[in-house]
Design a protein around this motif. Sequence first.
Motif, mmCIF file in Angstrom:
data_model
loop_
_atom_site.group_PDB
_atom_site.id
_atom_site.type_symbol
_atom_site.label_atom_id
_atom_site.label_comp_id
_atom_site.label_asym_id
_atom_site.label_seq_id
_atom_site.Cartn_x
_atom_site.Cartn_y
_atom_site.Cartn_z
ATOM 1 N N SER B 217 69.488 85.355 46.113
ATOM 2 C CA SER B 217 70.489 86.742 45.963
ATOM 3 C C SER B 217 70.269 87.736 46.690
ATOM 4 N N THR B 221 73.219 89.521 48.800
ATOM 5 C CA THR B 221 73.390 91.279 48.908
ATOM 6 C C THR B 221 73.588 91.656 50.377
ATOM 7 N N LEU B 283 76.913 90.013 41.450
ATOM 8 C CA LEU B 283 75.559 90.280 42.412
ATOM 9 C C LEU B 283 74.475 90.776 41.525
ATOM 10 N N LEU B 286 73.086 87.741 39.600
ATOM 11 C CA LEU B 286 72.729 86.754 40.606
ATOM 12 C C LEU B 286 70.990 86.340 40.525
ATOM 13 N N PRO B 287 70.241 87.565 40.693
ATOM 14 C CA PRO B 287 68.766 87.398 40.769
ATOM 15 C C PRO B 287 68.330 86.562 39.639
ATOM 16 N N HIS B 289 69.187 83.863 38.752
ATOM 17 C CA HIS B 289 69.492 82.349 38.762
ATOM 18 C C HIS B 289 68.522 81.959 40.204
ATOM 19 N N ASP B 290 67.698 82.717 40.788
ATOM 20 C CA ASP B 290 67.193 82.370 42.177
ATOM 21 C C ASP B 290 66.369 81.088 41.832
#
Lengths: 383, 383
Positions: B217, B221, B283, B286-287, B289-290
Amino acid sequence: MSPPEPRPIFVAIIGVGGVGTAFLPQLDHVRRTLAARHPPIDLRLILARRTTTQVLAANWHALDIPTLATTLAASHQPLQPLPELLAHLATAPGSVILVDNTSSLDVARAYPAALRQGLSIVTPNKKAFSDSYELWQAIFNAAANGPSPTSSPNAGYILHESSVGAGLPLLTTLADLLATGDTLTKIEGVFSGTMSFLFNTFNPVTPDPTTPAPTFSASVTTAKALGYTEPDPRDDLNGLDVARKLTILARLAHIPIPTCTSFPVQSLIPPPLATCTSGSDFLAQLPHHDTQMDDLKASAANQGKVIRFVGSIDVASQTLKVGLESFDVSHPIAALKGSDNIVSFYTKRYGDNPLIIQGAGAGGEVTAMGVTADLLRVVQLLQ
Amino acid sequence: MSPPEPRPIFVAIIGVGGVGTAFLPQLDHVRRTLAARHPPIDLRLILARRTTTQVLAANWHALDIPTLATTLAASHQPLQPLPELLAHLATAPGSVILVDNTSSLDVARAYPAALRQGLSIVTPNKKAFSDSYELWQAIFNAAANGPSPTSSPNAGYILHESSVGAGLPLLTTLADLLATGDTLTKIEGVFSGTMSFLFNTFNPVTPDPTTPAPTFSASVTTAKALGYTEPDPRDDLNGLDVARKLTILARLAHIPIPTCTSFPVQSLIPPPLATCTSGSDFLAQLPHHDTQMDDLKASAANQGKVIRFVGSIDVASQTLKVGLESFDVSHPIAALKGSDNIVSFYTKRYGDNPLIIQGAGAGGEVTAMGVTADLLRVVQLLQ
């Protein structure tokens, strides 16, 4: 009303060796494709000539391509002097493309007159473009695609993609970069399949942990056994083949290199062995000189690098050099495989990461491919 | 006797965005080169059109290229309907080359009629060649360089090198391989500058020992901050851009792919985030789902590999796929840098080691370069 006769374009081949033999099936493929076009083009082979004999078709009729080798073997036609033969070809009832599959400087010296007489030329012949700058100028001043196509109202075209890196699209790419106004800063690469194989073998990026990499002399012996070297390996190790290719690229980048020996070229022939009387004598002596190459390899390894035999052109300073350099193991030049070539074009537009082209840069079929692709381009220009 | 008037070739531009703006100085460079030829060619810009306005030259006179942006900004000419405008261009007293620097499917749908009316087209517009197979057929059936150039006695040519890999010589190389009779077995590569940057950053071959590589993620970015992604990064992560390019290559290799969604395309958008209402909302989420990407990276690392987002075409089985695969760290695809593209052509002639082309595959200047090189090829064909 019957359909119009397809327009003939005549093809004349000089040289039926390794490249010439691989070229024939490709020519036949292209002939069939062009015959199926709307409107069709009648590509007619009218001459095949090699060192000892030639077959010239009577009345501009087509020679049969699949049986050409047999026809040529059975031919007793004497070799006409080349200028006379070319002048005869120029009288053909249509455009003529001369395919020079030799590496002969004598044939190359006939290009300017042939072009002025209207013959187009496609060729992998390095010597034509890496000998004197006077010959280069004479060729391109005579060609319709030269800088001043005024030599003759019907001047022929000349293309020579396969003179560097065989069928790899190097010359077309360089031409596109320049023609669209990009600024070239550097060209760098491995331009010899033999040198590529030698150093990928002698100094691999990831050595086999179970078997030590061979010595340099053992790598040369293997390369010769595999047919990757000239009969006398010194003809590869002297660096001249790379120097010729670099000369061609530099001249295309508008650097007027006088000859292929007018810049530093490192020879890998140990000086005492320059006078060996034969290639096999040379190979027998080479192991006594392995220490020097071992030292270079060890010193590169200390910096996490490997050694490779490269050519480079710094465009701004017009500096060319050919020789050994060390590269980081992560560099694309270090990671090359087998006998592949690699060429990096550094330009203003592409910035820090160059445009890179790599793959087989020698061998009959891929060299012939470059010749055939050029032939198709000339056919397009002649339409 | 005064020298003959140089023959005009007219250029009409649609789209003056990123690529279109970079194209203008290249067009001006080429215009000057062609004017200096013997005999000279008078390349004349007669139209520039963007979404809101257009400038159409009166009486086929040339628009000044360096001041075009100002002229366009000051223009109050209404936008004519496209079909009407193209029909007008077809009445020009000479050949016309339409440069479509948009990514518009509407403009692409006008190609067949434009080609039949004699306009030639050069374009980086991916949608034109990756939408329905019917549109592909309509375009090439209408073109002079299509398989059956019988639609019109004066049909135009169409070239689109920059629709895949920007200025990298991919389409010309593929065309040369096929035209000379080579047998293509596989095409494989990294076709998206965004995906290249993401995985070279998230999963580098040689990680910096002092700083851990960023999460996936965080890489997205960074890519967005550097302008490497679309405004909504999901438009890159859905894999569709790669699928479009692969569709174009496959069709050029004579595989009749119905649409760019008719084969497996892996999306990197976590399913719960498909419905985020904006790119920034995406965005922000998203973190969470890392982990999944971390697991894939770790499992590749256990085999000495890294993960990359690639597209591949298996020619014999006509199988296309787009998605994540793992590659040995010594593989050229793993060693890619920055946002570069790489494409490997596996063929019968090239054997185990493919012909590889790599370098920047996105960006205004290199995309425009492919368009300009195509324009020069069309000029050559029109002579």
